[in-house]
Enzyme design. Structure first.
Site, PDB file in Angstrom:
ATOM      1  N   GLY A  15       0.689  -1.441   0.034  1.00  0.00           N
ATOM      2  CA  GLY A  15       0.072   0.022  -0.021  1.00  0.00           C
ATOM      3  C   GLY A  15       0.810   1.394   0.005  1.00  0.00           C
ATOM      4  O   GLY A  15       0.417   2.213   0.607  1.00  0.00           O
ATOM      5  N   ILE A  96      -7.125  -9.691 -11.655  1.00  0.00           N
ATOM      6  CA  ILE A  96      -7.510  -9.076 -12.996  1.00  0.00           C
ATOM      7  C   ILE A  96      -9.065  -9.070 -12.913  1.00  0.00           C
ATOM      8  O   ILE A  96      -9.673  -9.964 -12.654  1.00  0.00           O
ATOM      9  CB  ILE A  96      -6.924  -9.590 -14.336  1.00  0.00           C
ATOM     10  CG1 ILE A  96      -5.567  -9.567 -14.466  1.00  0.00           C
ATOM     11  CG2 ILE A  96      -7.568  -9.394 -15.492  1.00  0.00           C
ATOM     12  CD1 ILE A  96      -4.738 -10.413 -15.388  1.00  0.00           C
ATOM     13  N   LEU A  97      -9.510  -7.800 -13.460  1.00  0.00           N
ATOM     14  CA  LEU A  97     -11.168  -7.703 -13.221  1.00  0.00           C
ATOM     15  C   LEU A  97     -11.690  -7.955 -14.509  1.00  0.00           C
ATOM     16  O   LEU A  97     -11.094  -7.649 -15.602  1.00  0.00           O
ATOM     17  CB  LEU A  97     -11.498  -6.257 -12.764  1.00  0.00           C
ATOM     18  CG  LEU A  97     -11.026  -5.790 -11.449  1.00  0.00           C
ATOM     19  CD1 LEU A  97     -11.299  -4.261 -11.226  1.00  0.00           C
ATOM     20  CD2 LEU A  97     -11.951  -6.488 -10.407  1.00  0.00           C
ATOM     21  N   ASN A 111      -5.513   2.479 -13.080  1.00  0.00           N
ATOM     22  CA  ASN A 111      -4.533   1.686 -12.491  1.00  0.00           C
ATOM     23  C   ASN A 111      -3.250   2.148 -12.716  1.00  0.00           C
ATOM     24  O   ASN A 111      -3.029   2.975 -13.862  1.00  0.00           O
ATOM     25  CB  ASN A 111      -4.458   0.151 -13.241  1.00  0.00           C
ATOM     26  CG  ASN A 111      -3.652  -0.722 -12.550  1.00  0.00           C
ATOM     27  OD1 ASN A 111      -3.430  -0.997 -11.537  1.00  0.00           O
ATOM     28  ND2 ASN A 111      -2.762  -1.584 -13.695  1.00  0.00           N
ATOM     29  N   HIS A 113       0.680   1.320 -13.151  1.00  0.00           N
ATOM     30  CA  HIS A 113       1.485   0.136 -13.673  1.00  0.00           C
ATOM     31  C   HIS A 113       3.037   0.326 -13.606  1.00  0.00           C
ATOM     32  O   HIS A 113       3.341   1.505 -14.336  1.00  0.00           O
ATOM     33  CB  HIS A 113       1.201  -0.582 -14.997  1.00  0.00           C
ATOM     34  CG  HIS A 113       1.977  -1.688 -15.502  1.00  0.00           C
ATOM     35  ND1 HIS A 113       1.802  -2.962 -15.004  1.00  0.00           N
ATOM     36  CD2 HIS A 113       3.172  -1.884 -16.310  1.00  0.00           C
ATOM     37  CE1 HIS A 113       2.681  -3.892 -15.269  1.00  0.00           C
ATOM     38  NE2 HIS A 113       3.205  -2.969 -16.292  1.00  0.00           N
ATOM     39  N   GLU A 151     -11.230  -4.230 -20.429  1.00  0.00           N
ATOM     40  CA  GLU A 151     -10.992  -5.793 -20.508  1.00  0.00           C
ATOM     41  C   GLU A 151      -9.782  -6.259 -20.859  1.00  0.00           C
ATOM     42  O   GLU A 151      -9.362  -7.299 -20.594  1.00  0.00           O
ATOM     43  CB  GLU A 151     -12.195  -6.380 -21.376  1.00  0.00           C
ATOM     44  CG  GLU A 151     -11.962  -6.224 -22.773  1.00  0.00           C
ATOM     45  CD  GLU A 151     -12.384  -4.850 -23.490  1.00  0.00           C
ATOM     46  OE1 GLU A 151     -12.706  -3.820 -22.772  1.00  0.00           O
ATOM     47  OE2 GLU A 151     -11.928  -4.641 -24.640  1.00  0.00           O
ATOM     48  N   LEU A 182      10.238   7.962  -7.676  1.00  0.00           N
ATOM     49  CA  LEU A 182      10.461   9.008  -8.794  1.00  0.00           C
ATOM     50  C   LEU A 182       9.334   8.950  -9.531  1.00  0.00           C
ATOM     51  O   LEU A 182       8.938   9.940 -10.220  1.00  0.00           O
ATOM     52  CB  LEU A 182      11.744   8.685  -9.252  1.00  0.00           C
ATOM     53  CG  LEU A 182      13.215   8.836  -8.746  1.00  0.00           C
ATOM     54  CD1 LEU A 182      14.045   8.685  -9.756  1.00  0.00           C
ATOM     55  CD2 LEU A 182      13.179  10.138  -7.855  1.00  0.00           C
TER      56      LEU A 182
END
Ligand code: GRF
Length: 205
Positions: A15, A96-97, A111, A113, A151, A182
């Site tokens: 988190g 994964i939704l 999201n 990444h 998706e 950073l």
């Protein structure tokens, strides 16, 4: 009608990105939205402690306990509805939704990444693996990307990116930490503010 976009943050682990969002909220960097719920799919996620410390309500939804992905997504959708969530932020959410779920919230799920998409992304690219592959390939620049979720895993429209230089002596661990410090911890709060602002304008919140 609420003045701010109501935000739910979905987490699975440490988190630190959630912490960056909380800090941004405290400092007023994130001011068009408010984190009103943190949902974890892992009972032991330290992110839950961070939320509690900040006084943010938490919810743990365990796929196994609920009986599978469809039941998990149903419970999640109910929680979002109940809390009148405008924006969902995946911050180290390692599940994964389904397209069924994401198509119900177009441009309302984002999201973070830890690479410059379209490099080192998609199914299986999470955590240290992303940085291992970047080093293996020999890229000299990597970074982080915030994108809308659809998706296709890591395939939605890009919102913001930040580059980070790879060092000769980097290990996956040192690179991961630098990309977080950073890029991720700055990019995600900034993108959360940008999207929240758009939503409040669009909805006349
Ligand atoms: C981050 O690298 C994030 O980009 C990725 O998972 C990691 C989560 O870290 N999706 P944390 O839980 O926010 O500390």
């Amino acid at each position: 009608m609420a003045e701010k976009a109501r935000i739910a943050v979905l987490v699975s682990g440490g988190g630190t990105n959630l912490q960056a969002l909380i800090k941004a909220q405290t400092r007023g960097v994130l001011h068009s939205g408010e984190i009103v719920l943190v949902v974890s799919n892992q009972a032991q996620a330290y992110a839950l402690e961070r939320a509690k410390k900040a006084g943010i309500p938490t919810l743990t939804l365990l796929r196994k306990e609920l009986g599978g992905q469809a039941a998990f997504e149903k419970a999640l959708a109910e929680a979002l509805e109940k809390n009148q969530i405008d924006l969902v932020i995946l911050a180290g959410f390692l599940s994964i939704l389904s397209g069924d779920f994401t198509s119900r919230y177009p441009k309302r799920i984002i999201n973070i990444h830890p690479s410059l998409i379209p490099a080192f992304c998609g199914a299986g690219y999470y955590g240290l693996r992303v940085h291992e592959e970047a080093l293996k390939y020999g890229v000299k620049v990597t970074g982080a990307t915030v994108h809308y979720v659809n998706e296709v895993p890591d395939g939605g429209e890009i919102i913001a990116q930040k580059a980070v230089t790879v060092r000769e002596d980097d290990t996956p661990e040192t690179l991961q930490k630098r990309v977080m410090r950073l890029a991720e911890w700055k990019l995600l709060p900034a993108a959360a503010e940008m999207v929240s602002q758009k939503l409040t304008e669009r909805n006349g919140l």
